[in-house]
Design an enzyme around this catalytic site. Structure first.
Site, PDB file in Angstrom:
ATOM      1  N   SER A 216      -2.693   3.884  -5.954  1.00 32.32           N
ATOM      2  CA  SER A 216      -2.685   2.761  -4.609  1.00 32.32           C
ATOM      3  C   SER A 216      -4.089   2.801  -4.298  1.00 32.32           C
ATOM      4  O   SER A 216      -4.542   1.857  -3.823  1.00 32.32           O
ATOM      5  CB  SER A 216      -1.519   3.328  -3.874  1.00 32.32           C
ATOM      6  N   LYS A 217      -4.727   3.766  -4.223  1.00 30.82           N
ATOM      7  CA  LYS A 217      -6.098   3.927  -3.757  1.00 30.82           C
ATOM      8  C   LYS A 217      -7.040   3.574  -4.729  1.00 30.82           C
ATOM      9  O   LYS A 217      -8.071   2.983  -4.087  1.00 30.82           O
ATOM     10  CB  LYS A 217      -6.256   5.353  -2.999  1.00 30.82           C
TER      11      LYS A 217
ATOM     12  N   ALA B   2       1.090   8.392  -8.074  1.00 28.74           N
ATOM     13  CA  ALA B   2       1.229   6.977  -7.294  1.00 28.74           C
ATOM     14  C   ALA B   2       0.105   6.648  -6.208  1.00 28.74           C
ATOM     15  O   ALA B   2      -0.154   5.768  -5.960  1.00 28.74           O
ATOM     16  CB  ALA B   2       2.542   7.153  -6.869  1.00 28.74           C
ATOM     17  N   TYR B   3      -0.104   7.751  -5.304  1.00 29.31           N
ATOM     18  CA  TYR B   3      -1.107   7.741  -4.199  1.00 29.31           C
ATOM     19  C   TYR B   3      -2.424   7.401  -5.023  1.00 29.31           C
ATOM     20  O   TYR B   3      -3.160   6.506  -4.315  1.00 29.31           O
ATOM     21  CB  TYR B   3      -1.063   8.988  -3.468  1.00 29.31           C
ATOM     22  N   ASN B   4      -2.805   7.893  -6.139  1.00 27.42           N
ATOM     23  CA  ASN B   4      -4.156   7.916  -6.652  1.00 27.42           C
ATOM     24  C   ASN B   4      -4.240   6.424  -7.107  1.00 27.42           C
ATOM     25  O   ASN B   4      -5.217   5.668  -6.963  1.00 27.42           O
ATOM     26  CB  ASN B   4      -4.056   8.762  -8.012  1.00 27.42           C
TER      27      ASN B   4
END
Length: 284
Positions: A162-163, A158-160
Site C-alpha cells: 500500500s505504501k 500488504a502494508y508495504n
C-alpha cells in the site's frame, strides 16, 4: 522560503486527523490561523477536537466522520467543504491502518489495508484536486507514506504494498501537477520515521521514537524548503542510515541479489560491511 499555502488564508483537509500525525499537523496548521476540516472515523474524538483546535488558533473547524475508502463519502465531503469554505487549499491524505498480513492471506486484511492506505489517498486526491486546481490558489497535497514502502521489510507485505504504491502515485501526481497549466499545487510524500502513535500499539513512547509533534514540525519545515520527499529521522535512525538502507534495497536490483537481501542470512555480513564502509566515508 515559506510554502505559500502555509498561511492563514488556507483551508486544510486532514484525513486521519483525530490522533497521531494527523492531529499534530492539524494543531500546527491551527497555530497558523487556518480553517480546518478534520476527517476521522473516531467520532468520540471528533466531539472535542474542534474546541481544542480553535483554542490552538484555528479560524474555523469542521469535523466529519468519513470512511476514506468509500468514494461516495469523499464526494459528499468535498461538496460540504466547498459549500462551507469555498474549497480546499491543503489536502493531507493521512488516514492509515497497519493490520498484520501475509502474502498467502487472509484476503480481508489485504483488502482493508489497500482500501484505506492506497485508495483513501487516491479517492481524496481525485475528488479534491480538480477543485483545488480551479481555485487558482497556492496549495498542496501531502500523502503520508512510509519507509516500509521503500525498503519493503518482511513482516507485513500488504502494508508495504500500500505504501509502495502510494509512493508511485504521489510521484506521478507531482509530475502531473507541475505540468498542468495554471496549477499552483505542489505534492509531497511524507515519510515518517518511528513515531509514537496509536498505530504502534504501544502504551508508552519508546526512547527511539519521535513524537507526532516532532514529525509535524519536521514536515512543515521540509515543505517550506520545497522538499517532495520528506524523509523523517527519529531518535534511533538518522537520515544517513536511512539513505544506506534505501541504497542497499535498490542495489538488490542493480547487483542482482536475492530479494530483500538485507534480511537474507547469506548477505547479512555484506550489508553490515556496506553500512560500516559508508560510515567511514562520511567521517571528515
Amino acid at each position: 522560503m515559506t510554502h505559500p499555502a502555509l498561511s492563514a488564508e488556507s483551508v486544510a483537509v486532514i484525513t486521519g486527523g483525530a490522533s497521531g500525525i494527523g492531529l499534530a499537523a492539524a494543531t500546527k496548521f491551527a497555530g497558523m490561523g487556518m480553517r480546518l476540516v478534520i476527517v476521522d472515523l473516531a467520532e468520540d474524538k471528533l466531539d472535542t477536537l474542534a474546541g481544542h483546535l480553535r483554542d490552538a488558533g484555528a479560524a474555523d473547524v469542521m469535523v466529519a466522520s468519513v470512511d476514506v475508502s468509500d468514494r461516495e463519502q469523499i464526494v459528499a465531503l468535498e461538496s460540504e467543504v466547498t459549500g462551507r469554505f469555498g474549497g480546499a487549499d491543503i489536502l493531507m491524505n493521512n488516514a492509515g491502518i497497519g493490520a498484520g498480513s501475509s502474502c498467502l492471506g487472509p484476503l480481508d486484511a489485504w483488502q482493508s489495508i489497500l482500501a484505506v492506505n492506497l485508495w483513501g489517498a487516491i479517492n481524496g486526491t481525485q475528488v479534491f484536486a480538480p477543485g483545488m486546481v480551479s481555485r487558482g490558489r497556492p496549495g498542496a497535497i501531502i500523502n503520508t507514506g512510509s519507509k516500509q514502502g521503500i525498503t519493503t521489510p518482511p513482516g507485513n507485505p500488504a502494508y508495504n504494498v500500500s505504501k509502495s504504491a502510494l509512493k508511485a502515485f504521489t510521484e506521478a501526481l507531482a509530475h502531473e501537477l507541475r505540468n498542468t497549466e495554471g496549477c499552483q499545487l505542489s505534492a509531497h510524500l511524507l515519510i515518517p520515521g518511528f513515531v509514537f502513535t496509536g498505530i504502534t500499539g504501544l502504551s508508552e513512547k519508546p526512547p527511539a521514537a519521535w513524537t507526532a509533534e516532532q514529525t509535524a514540525d519536521f514536515f512543515v519545515k521540509s515543505m517550506d524548503r520545497g522538499d517532495f520527499y520528506i524523509l523523517c529521522p527519529d531518535n534511533d535512525v538518522p537520515r544517513e542510515l536511512d539513505e544506506k538502507r534505501m541504497a542497499w534495497a535498490m542495489g538488490d536490483i542493480i547487483e542482482n541479489r536475492p530479494a530483500l537481501s538485507r534480511w537474507h542470512p547469506d548477505y547479512s555480513d555484506a550489508f553490515a560491511a556496506f553500512v560500516d564502509k559508508n560510515d567511514e566515508a562520511l567521517d571528515p
